[in-house]
Design a protein around this motif. Sequence first.
Motif, PDB file in Angstrom:
ATOM      1  N   LEU A  32       0.824  -1.208   0.000  1.00 56.01           N
ATOM      2  CA  LEU A  32       0.000   0.000   0.000  1.00 56.01           C
ATOM      3  C   LEU A  32       0.858   1.258   0.000  1.00 56.01           C
ATOM      4  CD1 LEU A  32      -2.855  -0.972   2.490  1.00 56.01           C
ATOM      5  CD2 LEU A  32      -3.105  -0.479   0.049  1.00 56.01           C
ATOM      6  N   ASP A  33       1.938   1.253   0.760  1.00 50.87           N
ATOM      7  CA  ASP A  33       2.823   2.407   0.818  1.00 50.87           C
ATOM      8  C   ASP A  33       3.483   2.658  -0.538  1.00 50.87           C
ATOM      9  OD1 ASP A  33       4.261   4.494   2.373  1.00 50.87           O
ATOM     10  OD2 ASP A  33       6.014   3.276   1.888  1.00 50.87           O
ATOM     11  N   ALA A  34       3.994   1.587  -1.160  1.00 47.87           N
ATOM     12  CA  ALA A  34       4.630   1.725  -2.474  1.00 47.87           C
ATOM     13  C   ALA A  34       3.612   2.130  -3.529  1.00 47.87           C
ATOM     14  CB  ALA A  34       5.305   0.405  -2.861  1.00 47.87           C
ATOM     15  N   ALA A  35       2.410   1.565  -3.452  1.00 48.53           N
ATOM     16  CA  ALA A  35       1.364   1.893  -4.424  1.00 48.53           C
ATOM     17  C   ALA A  35       0.939   3.345  -4.297  1.00 48.53           C
ATOM     18  CB  ALA A  35       0.167   0.967  -4.235  1.00 48.53           C
ATOM     19  N   ALA A  36       0.801   3.837  -3.067  1.00 49.10           N
ATOM     20  CA  ALA A  36       0.399   5.231  -2.854  1.00 49.10           C
ATOM     21  C   ALA A  36       1.401   6.175  -3.504  1.00 49.10           C
ATOM     22  CB  ALA A  36       0.280   5.520  -1.361  1.00 49.10           C
ATOM     23  N   ARG A  37       2.687   5.891  -3.336  1.00 50.53           N
ATOM     24  CA  ARG A  37       3.722   6.742  -3.944  1.00 50.53           C
ATOM     25  C   ARG A  37       3.645   6.692  -5.465  1.00 50.53           C
ATOM     26  NH1 ARG A  37       7.024   4.101  -0.293  1.00 50.53           N
ATOM     27  NH2 ARG A  37       8.102   3.031  -2.009  1.00 50.53           N
ATOM     28  N   ASN A  38       3.505   5.497  -6.018  1.00 48.39           N
ATOM     29  CA  ASN A  38       3.483   5.349  -7.471  1.00 48.39           C
ATOM     30  C   ASN A  38       2.243   5.978  -8.091  1.00 48.39           C
ATOM     31  OD1 ASN A  38       5.618   3.363  -8.958  1.00 48.39           O
ATOM     32  ND2 ASN A  38       5.500   2.906  -6.770  1.00 48.39           N
ATOM     33  N   PHE A  39       1.077   5.759  -7.499  1.00 52.42           N
ATOM     34  CA  PHE A  39      -0.149   6.341  -8.039  1.00 52.42           C
ATOM     35  C   PHE A  39      -0.105   7.867  -7.959  1.00 52.42           C
ATOM     36  CE2 PHE A  39      -2.420   2.194  -6.885  1.00 52.42           C
ATOM     37  CZ  PHE A  39      -2.483   1.764  -8.205  1.00 52.42           C
ATOM     38  N   ARG A  40       0.397   8.386  -6.852  1.00 49.88           N
ATOM     39  CA  ARG A  40       0.453   9.839  -6.696  1.00 49.88           C
ATOM     40  C   ARG A  40       1.426  10.459  -7.699  1.00 49.88           C
ATOM     41  NH1 ARG A  40      -0.735  13.768  -2.897  1.00 49.88           N
ATOM     42  NH2 ARG A  40      -1.571  12.242  -1.441  1.00 49.88           N
ATOM     43  N   GLU A  41       2.578   9.839  -7.885  1.00 48.07           N
ATOM     44  CA  GLU A  41       3.617  10.409  -8.744  1.00 48.07           C
ATOM     45  C   GLU A  41       3.367  10.182 -10.228  1.00 48.07           C
ATOM     46  OE1 GLU A  41       7.209   8.632  -7.341  1.00 48.07           O
ATOM     47  OE2 GLU A  41       7.129   9.641  -5.384  1.00 48.07           O
ATOM     48  N   ARG A  42       2.755   9.045 -10.586  1.00 49.17           N
ATOM     49  CA  ARG A  42       2.646   8.678 -11.998  1.00 49.17           C
ATOM     50  C   ARG A  42       1.220   8.668 -12.523  1.00 49.17           C
ATOM     51  NH1 ARG A  42       5.927   3.372 -13.194  1.00 49.17           N
ATOM     52  NH2 ARG A  42       5.899   4.325 -15.256  1.00 49.17           N
ATOM     53  N   GLY A  43       0.237   8.732 -11.630  1.00 52.10           N
ATOM     54  CA  GLY A  43      -1.146   8.592 -12.064  1.00 52.10           C
ATOM     55  C   GLY A  43      -1.546   7.130 -12.074  1.00 52.10           C
ATOM     56  N   TYR A  44      -2.841   6.886 -12.282  1.00 55.80           N
ATOM     57  CA  TYR A  44      -3.317   5.495 -12.232  1.00 55.80           C
ATOM     58  C   TYR A  44      -2.819   4.661 -13.404  1.00 55.80           C
ATOM     59  CZ  TYR A  44      -6.279   1.410 -12.279  1.00 55.80           C
ATOM     60  OH  TYR A  44      -6.709   0.106 -12.312  1.00 55.80           O
ATOM     61  N   ALA A  45      -3.039   5.135 -14.625  1.00 50.95           N
ATOM     62  CA  ALA A  45      -2.721   4.329 -15.808  1.00 50.95           C
ATOM     63  C   ALA A  45      -1.224   4.062 -15.937  1.00 50.95           C
ATOM     64  CB  ALA A  45      -3.244   5.016 -17.060  1.00 50.95           C
ATOM     65  N   ALA A  46      -0.398   5.064 -15.650  1.00 51.91           N
ATOM     66  CA  ALA A  46       1.048   4.925 -15.839  1.00 51.91           C
ATOM     67  C   ALA A  46       1.713   4.112 -14.737  1.00 51.91           C
ATOM     68  CB  ALA A  46       1.701   6.299 -15.930  1.00 51.91           C
ATOM     69  N   ALA A  47       1.102   4.027 -13.589  1.00 57.20           N
ATOM     70  CA  ALA A  47       1.667   3.219 -12.504  1.00 57.20           C
ATOM     71  C   ALA A  47       1.503   1.742 -12.860  1.00 57.20           C
ATOM     72  CB  ALA A  47       0.951   3.527 -11.193  1.00 57.20           C
ATOM     73  N   ASP A  48       2.559   0.965 -12.730  1.00 57.45           N
ATOM     74  CA  ASP A  48       2.458  -0.455 -13.071  1.00 57.45           C
ATOM     75  C   ASP A  48       2.768  -1.323 -11.863  1.00 57.45           C
ATOM     76  OD1 ASP A  48       5.472  -1.684 -13.539  1.00 57.45           O
ATOM     77  OD2 ASP A  48       5.353   0.474 -13.924  1.00 57.45           O
ATOM     78  N   LEU A  49       2.140  -2.486 -11.833  1.00 54.97           N
ATOM     79  CA  LEU A  49       2.244  -3.373 -10.678  1.00 54.97           C
ATOM     80  C   LEU A  49       3.653  -3.902 -10.473  1.00 54.97           C
ATOM     81  CD1 LEU A  49      -1.084  -5.424 -10.844  1.00 54.97           C
ATOM     82  CD2 LEU A  49      -0.583  -3.300  -9.631  1.00 54.97           C
ATOM     83  N   ARG A  50       4.390  -4.099 -11.562  1.00 56.11           N
ATOM     84  CA  ARG A  50       5.758  -4.611 -11.427  1.00 56.11           C
ATOM     85  C   ARG A  50       6.624  -3.635 -10.634  1.00 56.11           C
ATOM     86  NH1 ARG A  50       7.737  -8.596 -14.221  1.00 56.11           N
ATOM     87  NH2 ARG A  50       6.183  -8.329 -15.867  1.00 56.11           N
ATOM     88  N   THR A  51       6.496  -2.341 -10.955  1.00 57.91           N
ATOM     89  CA  THR A  51       7.276  -1.328 -10.249  1.00 57.91           C
ATOM     90  C   THR A  51       6.827  -1.205  -8.797  1.00 57.91           C
ATOM     91  OG1 THR A  51       7.606  -0.076 -12.290  1.00 57.91           O
ATOM     92  CG2 THR A  51       7.942   1.103 -10.222  1.00 57.91           C
ATOM     93  N   ILE A  52       5.524  -1.243  -8.587  1.00 58.18           N
ATOM     94  CA  ILE A  52       4.994  -1.164  -7.222  1.00 58.18           C
ATOM     95  C   ILE A  52       5.506  -2.331  -6.391  1.00 58.18           C
ATOM     96  CG2 ILE A  52       2.891  -1.345  -5.829  1.00 58.18           C
ATOM     97  CD1 ILE A  52       1.454   0.199  -8.094  1.00 58.18           C
ATOM     98  N   ALA A  53       5.460  -3.533  -6.969  1.00 57.23           N
ATOM     99  CA  ALA A  53       5.934  -4.723  -6.255  1.00 57.23           C
ATOM    100  C   ALA A  53       7.429  -4.611  -5.950  1.00 57.23           C
ATOM    101  CB  ALA A  53       5.660  -5.976  -7.093  1.00 57.23           C
ATOM    102  N   ARG A  54       8.194  -4.153  -6.920  1.00 56.03           N
ATOM    103  CA  ARG A  54       9.641  -3.990  -6.713  1.00 56.03           C
ATOM    104  C   ARG A  54       9.919  -2.992  -5.603  1.00 56.03           C
ATOM    105  NH1 ARG A  54      12.024  -0.525 -11.053  1.00 56.03           N
ATOM    106  NH2 ARG A  54      11.275   1.017  -9.559  1.00 56.03           N
TER     107      ARG A  54
END
Length: 202
Positions: free
Chosen positions: A18-40
């Motif tokens: 959730l912490d990694a996803a929050a950062r990625n969604f906020r910085e990149r938007g929903y569509a551009a955020a990808d699960l591989r990067t969030i998981a990493r």
Amino acid sequence: MTTTLSRPARQDVRVRVLDAAARNFRERGYAAADLRTIARDAGFTKGAIYSSFGSKPELFCQVCLAHVDGQGESVAAAVEQVLSAPGRGDVVESLALELASALEGDVDWQITLSEFRALARTDPQVGHAYASLMVTRSERITKVLARLAPMIPLGPEDLRTLATAILGLSNVMALEHATAPDVVDIDLITDVIRRSLKGLLS
């Protein structure tokens, strides 16, 4: 000697994702955020996300709900503190000021949420997730408002209506502020929220 590696607890996995996803969604938007990067970024594989959240839309919804809970708690605590002080102020004024203040730091998130909402019209999976998200967000804001019930003379249905209005106002005002901050500034936003609350509470 064999070293046994312990698996992280399920709750720890959820918190880190959730912490990694929050950062990625906020910085990149929903569509551009990808699960591989969030998981990493969380230190896991994509499989950990699917086992804990099921899908990208569901992960986004859980991030959104955590965000709502954090903001709702902060706003309610601030209003309660103001109103419990000697010579307490007006509940509408205090609530309007706290909501406007929270909104000022929430612009990026509201833009991402608007992107998710737009996709809900054409993507059935996102649409289903968004509908559930709306219901849960309203319920959680209603519970926060219920803490102020002694100072807000409204019944359960009225509180639900007020919660929906606050969510809608927050989104619209944040988007307008992001687009034209010199025109729709925080003072104007505070006044819009104040007048809207007074109308709903009259």
